[in-house]
Design a protein around this motif. Sequence first.
Motif, PDB file in Angstrom:
ATOM      1  N   ALA A   1       0.832  -1.205   0.000  1.00 49.15           N
ATOM      2  CA  ALA A   1       0.000   0.000   0.000  1.00 49.15           C
ATOM      3  C   ALA A   1       0.868   1.256   0.000  1.00 49.15           C
ATOM      4  N   ALA A   2       1.915   1.250   0.812  1.00 49.00           N
ATOM      5  CA  ALA A   2       2.813   2.415   0.862  1.00 49.00           C
ATOM      6  C   ALA A   2       3.501   2.628  -0.478  1.00 49.00           C
ATOM      7  N   ILE A   3       3.873   1.540  -1.139  1.00 48.98           N
ATOM      8  CA  ILE A   3       4.505   1.657  -2.454  1.00 48.98           C
ATOM      9  C   ILE A   3       3.509   2.216  -3.465  1.00 48.98           C
ATOM     10  N   GLY A   4       2.287   1.695  -3.463  1.00 48.40           N
ATOM     11  CA  GLY A   4       1.275   2.205  -4.378  1.00 48.40           C
ATOM     12  C   GLY A   4       1.019   3.690  -4.178  1.00 48.40           C
ATOM     13  N   GLU A   5       0.955   4.112  -2.926  1.00 52.41           N
ATOM     14  CA  GLU A   5       0.743   5.529  -2.642  1.00 52.41           C
ATOM     15  C   GLU A   5       1.896   6.376  -3.158  1.00 52.41           C
ATOM     16  N   ARG A   6       3.135   5.871  -2.987  1.00 47.31           N
ATOM     17  CA  ARG A   6       4.301   6.627  -3.448  1.00 47.31           C
ATOM     18  C   ARG A   6       4.346   6.699  -4.972  1.00 47.31           C
ATOM     19  N   VAL A   7       4.039   5.593  -5.642  1.00 44.47           N
ATOM     20  CA  VAL A   7       4.022   5.599  -7.103  1.00 44.47           C
ATOM     21  C   VAL A   7       3.015   6.618  -7.614  1.00 44.47           C
ATOM     22  N   ALA A   8       1.816   6.599  -7.069  1.00 43.11           N
ATOM     23  CA  ALA A   8       0.787   7.544  -7.512  1.00 43.11           C
ATOM     24  C   ALA A   8       1.202   8.976  -7.235  1.00 43.11           C
ATOM     25  N   ASP A   9       1.816   9.209  -6.078  1.00 43.05           N
ATOM     26  CA  ASP A   9       2.252  10.559  -5.728  1.00 43.05           C
ATOM     27  C   ASP A   9       3.342  11.038  -6.679  1.00 43.05           C
ATOM     28  N   MET A  10       4.270  10.153  -7.044  1.00 42.33           N
ATOM     29  CA  MET A  10       5.333  10.545  -7.971  1.00 42.33           C
ATOM     30  C   MET A  10       4.770  10.915  -9.334  1.00 42.33           C
ATOM     31  N   ILE A  11       3.815  10.121  -9.832  1.00 44.38           N
ATOM     32  CA  ILE A  11       3.186  10.446 -11.117  1.00 44.38           C
ATOM     33  C   ILE A  11       2.425  11.751 -11.013  1.00 44.38           C
ATOM     34  N   ASP A  12       1.790  11.963  -9.885  1.00 36.87           N
ATOM     35  CA  ASP A  12       0.986  13.173  -9.684  1.00 36.87           C
ATOM     36  C   ASP A  12       1.845  14.436  -9.661  1.00 36.87           C
ATOM     37  N   GLN A  13       3.154  14.285  -9.436  1.00 35.24           N
ATOM     38  CA  GLN A  13       4.037  15.451  -9.434  1.00 35.24           C
ATOM     39  C   GLN A  13       4.260  16.011 -10.842  1.00 35.24           C
ATOM     40  N   LEU A  14       3.936  15.231 -11.871  1.00 35.01           N
ATOM     41  CA  LEU A  14       4.040  15.741 -13.234  1.00 35.01           C
ATOM     42  C   LEU A  14       3.067  16.907 -13.419  1.00 35.01           C
ATOM     43  N   ASP A  15       3.483  17.909 -14.159  1.00 34.80           N
ATOM     44  CA  ASP A  15       2.622  19.073 -14.368  1.00 34.80           C
ATOM     45  C   ASP A  15       1.422  18.764 -15.237  1.00 34.80           C
ATOM     46  N   ASN A  16       1.525  17.696 -16.049  1.00 37.92           N
ATOM     47  CA  ASN A  16       0.466  17.450 -17.028  1.00 37.92           C
ATOM     48  C   ASN A  16      -0.266  16.128 -16.821  1.00 37.92           C
ATOM     49  N   VAL A  17      -0.121  15.516 -15.642  1.00 37.67           N
ATOM     50  CA  VAL A  17      -0.868  14.292 -15.310  1.00 37.67           C
ATOM     51  C   VAL A  17      -1.315  14.377 -13.856  1.00 37.67           C
ATOM     52  N   SER A  18      -2.558  13.980 -13.619  1.00 34.70           N
ATOM     53  CA  SER A  18      -3.073  13.877 -12.252  1.00 34.70           C
ATOM     54  C   SER A  18      -3.298  12.403 -11.939  1.00 34.70           C
ATOM     55  N   CYS A  19      -2.746  11.936 -10.811  1.00 34.42           N
ATOM     56  CA  CYS A  19      -2.865  10.515 -10.468  1.00 34.42           C
ATOM     57  C   CYS A  19      -3.308  10.357  -9.020  1.00 34.42           C
ATOM     58  N   ASP A  20      -4.398   9.642  -8.813  1.00 35.42           N
ATOM     59  CA  ASP A  20      -4.880   9.277  -7.485  1.00 35.42           C
ATOM     60  C   ASP A  20      -4.522   7.824  -7.211  1.00 35.42           C
ATOM     61  N   VAL A  21      -4.643   7.403  -5.946  1.00 36.44           N
ATOM     62  CA  VAL A  21      -4.427   6.015  -5.585  1.00 36.44           C
ATOM     63  C   VAL A  21      -5.658   5.467  -4.897  1.00 36.44           C
ATOM     64  N   ASP A  22      -5.974   4.234  -5.158  1.00 39.34           N
ATOM     65  CA  ASP A  22      -7.095   3.545  -4.522  1.00 39.34           C
ATOM     66  C   ASP A  22      -6.548   2.271  -3.883  1.00 39.34           C
ATOM     67  N   ILE A  23      -6.491   2.235  -2.539  1.00 40.06           N
ATOM     68  CA  ILE A  23      -5.983   1.066  -1.829  1.00 40.06           C
ATOM     69  C   ILE A  23      -7.125   0.079  -1.640  1.00 40.06           C
ATOM     70  N   VAL A  24      -6.931  -1.145  -2.146  1.00 41.45           N
ATOM     71  CA  VAL A  24      -8.010  -2.134  -2.191  1.00 41.45           C
ATOM     72  C   VAL A  24      -7.517  -3.462  -1.641  1.00 41.45           C
ATOM     73  N   ASP A  25      -8.453  -4.378  -1.397  1.00 42.86           N
ATOM     74  CA  ASP A  25      -8.080  -5.738  -1.043  1.00 42.86           C
ATOM     75  C   ASP A  25      -7.469  -6.426  -2.259  1.00 42.86           C
ATOM     76  N   PHE A  26      -6.593  -7.381  -1.982  1.00 42.99           N
ATOM     77  CA  PHE A  26      -5.878  -8.026  -3.070  1.00 42.99           C
ATOM     78  C   PHE A  26      -6.787  -8.644  -4.128  1.00 42.99           C
ATOM     79  N   PRO A  27      -7.907  -9.306  -3.783  1.00 37.17           N
ATOM     80  CA  PRO A  27      -8.750  -9.887  -4.837  1.00 37.17           C
ATOM     81  C   PRO A  27      -9.217  -8.870  -5.876  1.00 37.17           C
ATOM     82  N   VAL A  28      -9.301  -7.607  -5.518  1.00 39.11           N
ATOM     83  CA  VAL A  28      -9.735  -6.591  -6.473  1.00 39.11           C
ATOM     84  C   VAL A  28      -8.722  -6.458  -7.603  1.00 39.11           C
ATOM     85  N   VAL A  29      -7.435  -6.377  -7.256  1.00 41.70           N
ATOM     86  CA  VAL A  29      -6.434  -6.256  -8.315  1.00 41.70           C
ATOM     87  C   VAL A  29      -6.210  -7.598  -9.003  1.00 41.70           C
TER      88      VAL A  29
END
Length: 547
Positions: A401-429
């Motif tokens: 979950a922490a890795i997913g949040e960091r990945v989304a945050d890093m992408i969100d730092q781009l000026d031309n892309v907005s990225c959110d994160v959705d933390i889910v139970d494993f069966p969802v992914v």
Amino acid sequence: MKGANNYTTNRRNVLRYTAGASTIGLASLAGCIGDADDDDGNGNGNGNGNGNGNGADADELTITLSQFPDTIDPLDHITGDYFDIYDHIYEPLFDFVPGEGIFPRVAEDWEPQDNGTTEVYLREDVSFHNGDELTAEDVAWTINRTVDPDIGVQSPIGTFGLGSITGADAVDDTTVAINYNASAGLAEFEFGNYARAMNRQWAIDNYDAENEAISGADPEDFNGTGPYQVVDFVSGEEIVVEAFDDYWGDEPPFETVTFNSSGESSSRVAALETGEADVTMNILPEDVNTVQDADGVDIRNITSFRTIFCPMKNTVAPFDSQDFRQAMNYAVDNEAIVDEILSGFGEPTSQPVAPGINGYNPDLEPYELDIGRAESLVEDSGYGGAEITLSAPQGRYLNDAAIGERVADMIDQLDNVSCDVDIVDFPVVSDANQAGVDPDEFDIPFYMIGWGTITGDTDYGVQGFFTIPDNPARTFDDEELSDAILETQQIDDVEERTAALQDVNAMAREKAPFVFLHTQESIYGAESSLEWEPREDETIYVWEMSR
């Protein structure tokens, strides 16, 4: 140990088709995408006082896993924790040694017949726990059950791990002909890792047709040929096994072994500290110091064959652009994720498979953080201003979950892309990963998941994700990549096939079907007096341990 380590006495067959290939490995289902963590919260073993070297019974061992099987069928899963239990009961036909290959075990010898068939020759002194003798008919039926949906007692896992195997026949009582539609070398990777045997008549008699499953709640509902037989079973909680008196090989190193589980790393650590577990797995990096500071226990770790990554389904915008997919890779600082979230327990990766897998390309470098290039590629893609969401699991992989949040945050730092994160139970992914590329069949196009290359060959790490024919569950739609993979499956020459697989990995890096993250470290806790070293393939075998 004769049987479990039979390869020490007969190595003439090793790597008949894989000799000369790069290091070979197995991620025994461990590697594959598994079921959600079974977090029952107890994590306390059976309270028998084992562990820590303080009065531990030399004949007893307790292993606490992170997931407990939700099935008693040894062919109803591709989950590493399940194999860690059931391989002691339903033993593999071959011994697999990461980096070396397959060796005789229940199968004494094997020989390709140059017609899409390999004959496997079984030992004559192997019996099931119910007293029946193992026959070639049992082995052939077990393989057919996995690959043939019309067999009557179907294996729900389908052809996972046996993708090129088309069936098997009993030639005589101890000879099995395994048939395949690929090169003999690829087939050997597959049946050498996935072949196990069930008692045909016993399985048919115990099949619950209404629920389409082999099920039960008693020790007698298990019947393999392994060095251990089940003596106590509490569904969803604990399995206790004892040495099988009529085992064909040497006596196993412990008389009694208890398997249980806890979905929480802290609970597994507590079981280790209190002596209620002798071995436990998936210790989180933040819990490593706790184990190291405790008396009588220590950390055992090794870089595994499991890779963590974020698929991007290219049948929907903005992931239909290679420029955009590459931009997502340049936006993520994998070095920082490994250093800061995993405390160094991992390695940034550059391709679908981990080092040590046949076909891994050592010339490929991981994508490096380059914000300017990422933003430029986004503009080139025509998707400037894109809004995306990354779905990430919690509790399945190390600090996922922490890795997913960091990945989304890093992408969100781009000026031309907005990225959110959705933390889910494993069966969802897991469901998202199996939903395929038809936009009408999936809601989640961007998610984080892990994959262990079970067979030790690149094919298993790429064909399920990228090949097009007869593969509705693929996550990426690209004919050039698909054709390249299919061509490697027919190459008989070992070195030529390895080189072709390296080209496949290079093509995959360029096309960027994933945000490539890292290879995962396997971190175990173990009682200090226990002689045991973990394997790269995440497999835990009791016969490799001693006190």
